[in-house]
Design an enzyme around this catalytic site. Structure first.
Site, PDB file in Angstrom:
ATOM      1  N   ASP A  50       0.878  -1.172   0.000  1.00  0.00           N
ATOM      2  CA  ASP A  50       0.000   0.000   0.000  1.00  0.00           C
ATOM      3  C   ASP A  50       0.916   1.223   0.000  1.00  0.00           C
ATOM      4  OD1 ASP A  50      -2.311   1.712   0.527  1.00  0.00           O
ATOM      5  OD2 ASP A  50      -1.499   1.866   2.538  1.00  0.00           O
ATOM      6  N   LYS A  51       0.450   2.348  -0.525  1.00  0.00           N
ATOM      7  CA  LYS A  51       1.309   3.547  -0.548  1.00  0.00           C
ATOM      8  C   LYS A  51       1.216   4.345   0.742  1.00  0.00           C
ATOM      9  CE  LYS A  51       0.230   7.439  -2.615  1.00  0.00           C
ATOM     10  NZ  LYS A  51       0.438   8.466  -1.552  1.00  0.00           N
ATOM     11  N   THR A  52       0.029   4.897   1.002  1.00  0.00           N
ATOM     12  CA  THR A  52      -0.121   5.855   2.098  1.00  0.00           C
ATOM     13  C   THR A  52       0.070   5.187   3.454  1.00  0.00           C
ATOM     14  OG1 THR A  52      -1.716   7.014   0.718  1.00  0.00           O
ATOM     15  CG2 THR A  52      -1.625   7.644   3.034  1.00  0.00           C
ATOM     16  N   LYS A  62      -8.980  -3.561  -4.651  1.00  0.00           N
ATOM     17  CA  LYS A  62      -7.649  -3.962  -4.163  1.00  0.00           C
ATOM     18  C   LYS A  62      -7.539  -5.481  -4.080  1.00  0.00           C
ATOM     19  CE  LYS A  62      -5.811   0.063  -1.833  1.00  0.00           C
ATOM     20  NZ  LYS A  62      -5.002   0.550  -0.717  1.00  0.00           N
ATOM     21  N   THR A  82      -2.608   1.621  -4.645  1.00  0.00           N
ATOM     22  CA  THR A  82      -3.014   2.838  -3.935  1.00  0.00           C
ATOM     23  C   THR A  82      -4.336   3.392  -4.444  1.00  0.00           C
ATOM     24  OG1 THR A  82      -2.344   5.099  -3.376  1.00  0.00           O
ATOM     25  CG2 THR A  82      -1.607   4.257  -5.494  1.00  0.00           C
ATOM     26  N   GLY A  83      -5.030   4.068  -3.568  1.00  0.00           N
ATOM     27  CA  GLY A  83      -6.243   4.788  -3.959  1.00  0.00           C
ATOM     28  C   GLY A  83      -5.917   6.153  -4.522  1.00  0.00           C
ATOM     29  N   ASP A  91      -1.722  -0.754   5.805  1.00  0.00           N
ATOM     30  CA  ASP A  91      -1.978  -0.248   7.159  1.00  0.00           C
ATOM     31  C   ASP A  91      -3.384   0.329   7.332  1.00  0.00           C
ATOM     32  OD1 ASP A  91      -1.774   2.127   5.695  1.00  0.00           O
ATOM     33  OD2 ASP A  91      -1.009   3.220   7.424  1.00  0.00           O
ATOM     34  N   ASP A 109      -7.189  -1.593   3.113  1.00  0.00           N
ATOM     35  CA  ASP A 109      -6.308  -2.709   2.772  1.00  0.00           C
ATOM     36  C   ASP A 109      -6.825  -4.050   3.288  1.00  0.00           C
ATOM     37  OD1 ASP A 109      -4.441  -0.887   1.658  1.00  0.00           O
ATOM     38  OD2 ASP A 109      -3.660  -0.462   3.657  1.00  0.00           O
TER      39      ASP A 109
END
Length: 691
Positions: free
Chosen positions: A386-388, A564, A536-537, A583, A587
């Protein structure tokens, strides 16, 4: 995903929010939680808890009864050179051992019946056979047959098997609490707008078409449409979008997201199970129920050992009878073979390594929640981040300051930070933090005014100063063309403009800060031959910028929670063993869909509850540590299983009496000691595990 590096399947990026119109359910939060658990939790989590408690209780009772059995056992007395005897002592031994056999051995006897019904004999069959043969033979000896009893071997075998299964149950107790954590995100109260005014009601009472007031800082009570007001909404916990989303009249809002700025009125569109969040709950539940389970290594070994034990025991009995030996001699040979084959060591081979590995990983800040998934981690081919909040810190920092007139960078930051200093908006906080970092002066602001979703205005040093969005410049016809700003916008960064007395004097670009550790984590994974992707969103430009900075193999952008898990499925269909690292709430379905779900510990409770492995620190480098630990743990398991099964190749022929003509014959007691030695070796080998 980047075209040049993506696998052959064409991955599409979806933009719309998934909607599933159905019946509306109006029940309070507790009822929803209870309903979910009644439907799902009891069948999985509660079942595991009940079994775990049962194994623990049976182990404690059996262990207490084993103490007098050991003291009364002739072999133990002769080995430690002491004597305890009294009239009827053998019958006391029989009664105690019978209780251990029927009470302590019940799960294995029941397991034997279940496995035989399925025609899949395994560990339970082997344990049940071993304890039944030992018990039956010992009872026969107690009541007149010539030979030696196996009561102490029987009791200790049952104790060790119960302990092994209890350890196993603790390690597999799963992630269904994730559902409860998801439901907790919904607020419990809403401000209902009526003709008499605003009154507070329970969210469970909301109906479609109701209008609610949502104040700044509050959670939006249910899915709906803005009918009055403007604001920015934080949807990061739900969709993964790091940037606050501007909402105006006509825009959809998601229940559970946080209103950051202005008060808004929302017309409720969906309630209960139809809301976006509750659909994510449903996705998590479905994924948990359909998660495939790899067959345990020890069960595979037990299957073959069962066949070997039955075959070798029967062959031994028939062979000695054919050779004309007495039935008691042939029976003793068969019992010795069965006892030596029974899996003290096999029962502990995996659970002991898991116990040592779990303790070792905990010291490194890696918590193992699902043993089977942890075993699978050794085979990971793709890690999807995940990115954020995972690869990035989930907070904005100033990356560029672009002067457009006479003001220098420090003055631009001084003016912008002065205006933004009272705001809790993530962009405002990023600007203020940068200004403080370079010691830019924070000035006094007069007549401050907020334009929700567009910017802020105020007077300082006698000038009208504004910090505004690109949209505000375009609306007011003061947009400035500049190659530097266009290049920054192409990277997907957020840009705000400083306007002094109606003139655009500078621009400030902000981006979600990439964690310093992310670069090294990606490099280490590549060195291990593992591909890295990002999910990522966030928008495609931001995703592309982060992916290029970190040299990822590819990325998926603008992906919503239900998509996802679909992206993970696509990679799995292409043959990859996939780990997902995340996180956020968004997710959760993907963490469960992945072969291995890894949660960054600083994330949400629901992400942690959905994961197989939890990293206590928010450090993506720990992903490589977890995979490495899985590899060395697996190697140690294989070593233990090899020993636990391999020693039988040596011991079984001796127990059967192949060297009888040379005067070498293992008694049942020596067979039991050999079995115990095998257990000790397995235990020592497990303790030698290093990561």
């Amino acid at each position: 995903m980047k075209n040049e590096k993506r696998p052959p399947t064409d991955h599409h990026v979806h933009h719309s929010i998934h909607e599933n119109h159905g019946h509306h359910v109006h029940e309070d939060q507790e009822k929803r939680t209870h309903k979910i658990h009644a439907h799902h939790g009891h069948s999985h989590e509660e079942h595991h808890k009940i079994m775990m408690k049962d194994f623990k209780k049976r182990f404690i009772v059996s262990l207490i009864l084993t103490v007098p059995i050991l003291f009364l056992a002739p072999l133990i007395q002769s080995f430690f050179n002491f004597s305890i005897s009294f009239p009827g002592d053998r019958y006391v031994l029989f009664v105690l051992s019978s209780f251990v056999y029927f009470y302590g051995g019940w799960p294995f006897l029941k397991g034997l019946v279940d496995e035989l019904k399925k025609k899949l004999p395994g560990m339970m069959t082997l344990i049940a056979l071993a304890i039944t043969v030992a018990f039956s033979y010992s009872v026969a000896v107690t009541f007149g047959l010539t030979g030696k009893t196996f009561y102490w071997e029987l009791a200790t075998l049952i104790d060790i098997m119960l302990l092994g299964h209890y350890i196993e149950m603790r390690s597999v107790l799963g992630a269904s609490r994730a559902l409860e954590e998801l439901v907790k995100l919904m607020p419990t109260e809403a401000h209902l707008v009526t003709s008499e005014g605003v009154r507070d009601i329970s969210v469970s009472e909301l109906k479609k078409e109701d209008v609610v007031l949502v104040k700044p800082g509050e959670k939006i009570p249910s899915d709906g449409v803005v009918i009055e007001g403007e604001t920015s909404v934080n949807e990061a916990m739900l969709t993964g979008e790091s940037k606050p989303v501007h909402k105006k009249v006509g825009d959809e809002v998601i229940g559970g997201s946080i209103n950051l700025e202005g008060a808004i009125k929302v017309k409720i569109e969906r309630t209960g199970k139809d809301t976006y969040l509750m659909q994510v709950v449903e996705l998590v539940k479905q994924a948990q129920e359909t998660r495939s389970r790899t067959q345990d290594l020890a069960n595979k070994a037990a299957f073959w050992l069962t066949l070997i034990a039955i075959g070798a025991g029967s062959t031994t009995l028939i062979t000695w009878l054919t050779l004309g030996k007495p039935f008691v001699f042939a029976l003793e040979r068969m019992v010795t073979v069965m006892v030596i084959t029974c899996p003290h060591a096999l029962g502990l081979a995996v659970p002991l390594v898991v116990a040592v590995s779990t303790a070792l990983s905990a010291k490194k800040g890696i918590l193992i929640r699902n043993r089977e998934a942890f075993e699978r981690a050794k085979d990971i081919q793709v890690v999807v981040f995940d990115k954020t909040g995972t690869l990035t810190e989930g907070r904005f920092e100033v990356s560029n300051v672009v002067p457009l007139m006479d003001l220098d960078e420090e003055k631009i930051l001084s003016y912008a930070a002065s205006l933004e200093s009272q705001s809790s908006h993530p962009i405002a906080q990023g600007i203020v933090e940068k200004a403080r970092e370079i010691n830019a002066k924070i000035l006094e602001v007069k007549e401050s005014k907020v334009f929700p979703g567009k910017g802020v205005q105020g007077f300082l040093e006698g000038k009208e100063v504004m910090v505004v969005s690109p949209g505000f410049l375009r609306e007011n016809g003061i947009w400035v063309e500049d190659e530097r700003i266009n290049a920054i916008l192409e990277q997907g960064k957020t840009v705000v403009f400083l306007v002094v007395d109606k003139k655009v004097v500078g621009a400030i670009a902000l981006a979600d800060k990439i964690r310093p550790e992310s670069q090294e984590a990606v490099r280490r994974l590549h060195e291990m031959g593992i591909k890295t992707y990002m999910l990522t969103g966030d928008n495609a430009k931001v995703a592309k910028w982060v992916a290029e900075e970190l040299k990822l193999d590819g990325f998926f952008a603008e992906v919503l929670p239900h998509q996802k898990s679909e992206k993970i499925q696509e990679l799995q269909r292409e043959g990859y063993i996939v780990a997902m690292v995340g996180d956020g709430i968004n997710d959760a379905p993907a963490l469960i869909q992945a072969n291995v779900g890894i949660a960054i510990g600083a994330g949400t409770d629901v992400a942690i509850e959905s994961a197989d492995i939890v990293l206590v620190r928010s450090d993506p480098r720990d992903v490589t540590s977890a995979i490495h630990l899985a590899k060395v743990t697996y190697r140690k398991m294989v070593q233990n299983l090899a020993w636990a099964t391999g020693y039988n190749a040596f011991a079984i022929p001796l127990a059967a009496g192949v060297l009888y003509s040379y005067g070498i014959l293992l008694s049942p007691a020596i067979g039991a000691l050999l079995m115990s030695l095998s257990t000790v070796i397995v235990a020592i080998n497990a303790r030698l595990l290093k990561a």
